[in-house]
Design a protein around this motif. Structure first.
Motif, PDB file in Angstrom:
ATOM      1  N   ILE A  20       0.975  -1.149  -0.004  1.00  0.00           N
ATOM      2  CA  ILE A  20      -0.132  -0.074  -0.136  1.00  0.00           C
ATOM      3  C   ILE A  20       0.735   1.264  -0.199  1.00  0.00           C
ATOM      4  O   ILE A  20       1.825   1.168   0.701  1.00  0.00           O
ATOM      5  CB  ILE A  20      -1.174  -0.249   1.331  1.00  0.00           C
ATOM      6  CG1 ILE A  20      -2.000  -1.186   1.071  1.00  0.00           C
ATOM      7  CG2 ILE A  20      -1.919   1.257   1.453  1.00  0.00           C
ATOM      8  CD1 ILE A  20      -2.496  -1.552   2.393  1.00  0.00           C
ATOM      9  N   THR A  21       0.671   2.180  -0.887  1.00  0.00           N
ATOM     10  CA  THR A  21       1.414   3.163  -1.056  1.00  0.00           C
ATOM     11  C   THR A  21       0.535   4.634  -1.095  1.00  0.00           C
ATOM     12  O   THR A  21      -0.619   4.463  -1.562  1.00  0.00           O
ATOM     13  CB  THR A  21       2.445   3.188  -2.394  1.00  0.00           C
ATOM     14  OG1 THR A  21       3.328   4.377  -2.273  1.00  0.00           O
ATOM     15  CG2 THR A  21       1.585   3.210  -3.624  1.00  0.00           C
ATOM     16  N   THR A  22       1.354   5.747  -0.945  1.00  0.00           N
ATOM     17  CA  THR A  22       0.529   6.961  -1.081  1.00  0.00           C
ATOM     18  C   THR A  22       0.389   7.380  -2.507  1.00  0.00           C
ATOM     19  O   THR A  22       1.504   7.164  -3.332  1.00  0.00           O
ATOM     20  CB  THR A  22       1.338   8.075  -0.223  1.00  0.00           C
ATOM     21  OG1 THR A  22       1.473   7.817   0.931  1.00  0.00           O
ATOM     22  CG2 THR A  22       0.605   9.540  -0.234  1.00  0.00           C
ATOM     23  N   ILE A  23      -0.765   7.705  -2.810  1.00  0.00           N
ATOM     24  CA  ILE A  23      -0.984   8.140  -4.257  1.00  0.00           C
ATOM     25  C   ILE A  23      -1.730   9.541  -4.085  1.00  0.00           C
ATOM     26  O   ILE A  23      -3.065   9.406  -3.997  1.00  0.00           O
ATOM     27  CB  ILE A  23      -1.915   7.065  -5.087  1.00  0.00           C
ATOM     28  CG1 ILE A  23      -0.996   5.773  -5.087  1.00  0.00           C
ATOM     29  CG2 ILE A  23      -2.066   7.658  -6.410  1.00  0.00           C
ATOM     30  CD1 ILE A  23      -1.846   4.824  -5.902  1.00  0.00           C
ATOM     31  N   GLY A  24      -1.230  10.548  -4.439  1.00  0.00           N
ATOM     32  CA  GLY A  24      -1.435  11.846  -4.082  1.00  0.00           C
ATOM     33  C   GLY A  24      -1.951  12.147  -2.521  1.00  0.00           C
ATOM     34  O   GLY A  24      -1.272  11.846  -1.765  1.00  0.00           O
ATOM     35  N   ASN A  25      -3.388  12.489  -2.513  1.00  0.00           N
ATOM     36  CA  ASN A  25      -3.943  12.457  -1.070  1.00  0.00           C
ATOM     37  C   ASN A  25      -4.606  11.287  -0.655  1.00  0.00           C
ATOM     38  O   ASN A  25      -5.093  11.137   0.634  1.00  0.00           O
ATOM     39  CB  ASN A  25      -4.776  13.656  -0.780  1.00  0.00           C
ATOM     40  CG  ASN A  25      -4.115  15.104  -1.181  1.00  0.00           C
ATOM     41  OD1 ASN A  25      -3.206  15.348  -0.714  1.00  0.00           O
ATOM     42  ND2 ASN A  25      -4.941  16.139  -1.737  1.00  0.00           N
ATOM     43  N   SER A  26      -4.315  10.095  -1.351  1.00  0.00           N
ATOM     44  CA  SER A  26      -5.026   8.838  -1.316  1.00  0.00           C
ATOM     45  C   SER A  26      -3.975   8.010  -0.785  1.00  0.00           C
ATOM     46  O   SER A  26      -2.891   7.967  -0.898  1.00  0.00           O
ATOM     47  CB  SER A  26      -6.052   8.678  -2.186  1.00  0.00           C
ATOM     48  OG  SER A  26      -6.958   9.420  -2.439  1.00  0.00           O
ATOM     49  N   VAL A  27      -4.433   6.524  -0.874  1.00  0.00           N
ATOM     50  CA  VAL A  27      -3.481   5.585  -0.653  1.00  0.00           C
ATOM     51  C   VAL A  27      -3.899   4.503  -1.801  1.00  0.00           C
ATOM     52  O   VAL A  27      -4.922   4.473  -2.109  1.00  0.00           O
ATOM     53  CB  VAL A  27      -3.353   4.724   0.645  1.00  0.00           C
ATOM     54  CG1 VAL A  27      -2.779   5.696   1.811  1.00  0.00           C
ATOM     55  CG2 VAL A  27      -4.978   4.247   1.300  1.00  0.00           C
TER      56      VAL A  27
END
Length: 75
Positions: free
Chosen positions: A7-14
């Motif tokens: 699980i990684t950060t993508i913008g302001n989401s995960v």
């Protein structure tokens, strides 16, 4: 087949990054819709299916309209 993803950060989401092999098996590409479904084996990931999506929408509408009845049945 089991594939580990992080699980990684993508913008302001995960989110998760799916390997190319998994995308090929699902016959999907960037921008396509995937479904996560609970099953006895865990969570399943499947490609978008218009017929399934229509049935899922109908089910959600019935569940909203009959919320009180379903709640009573669950008791």
């Amino acid at each position: 087949m089991a594939t580990a993803v992080k699980i990684t950060t993508i913008g302001n989401s995960v989110g998760i990054i799916l390997p190319k092999e998994i995308l090929n098996r699902l016959h999907v590409a960037k921008g396509d819709t995937l479904y996560l479904t609970d099953s006895p084996e865990g969570v399943q990931l499947s490609a978008y299916n218009a017929a399934f999506a229509q049935k899922l929408d109908a089910l959600e509408q019935v569940m909203r309209e009959n919320r009180d009845v379903l709640k009573k049945l669950a008791e």
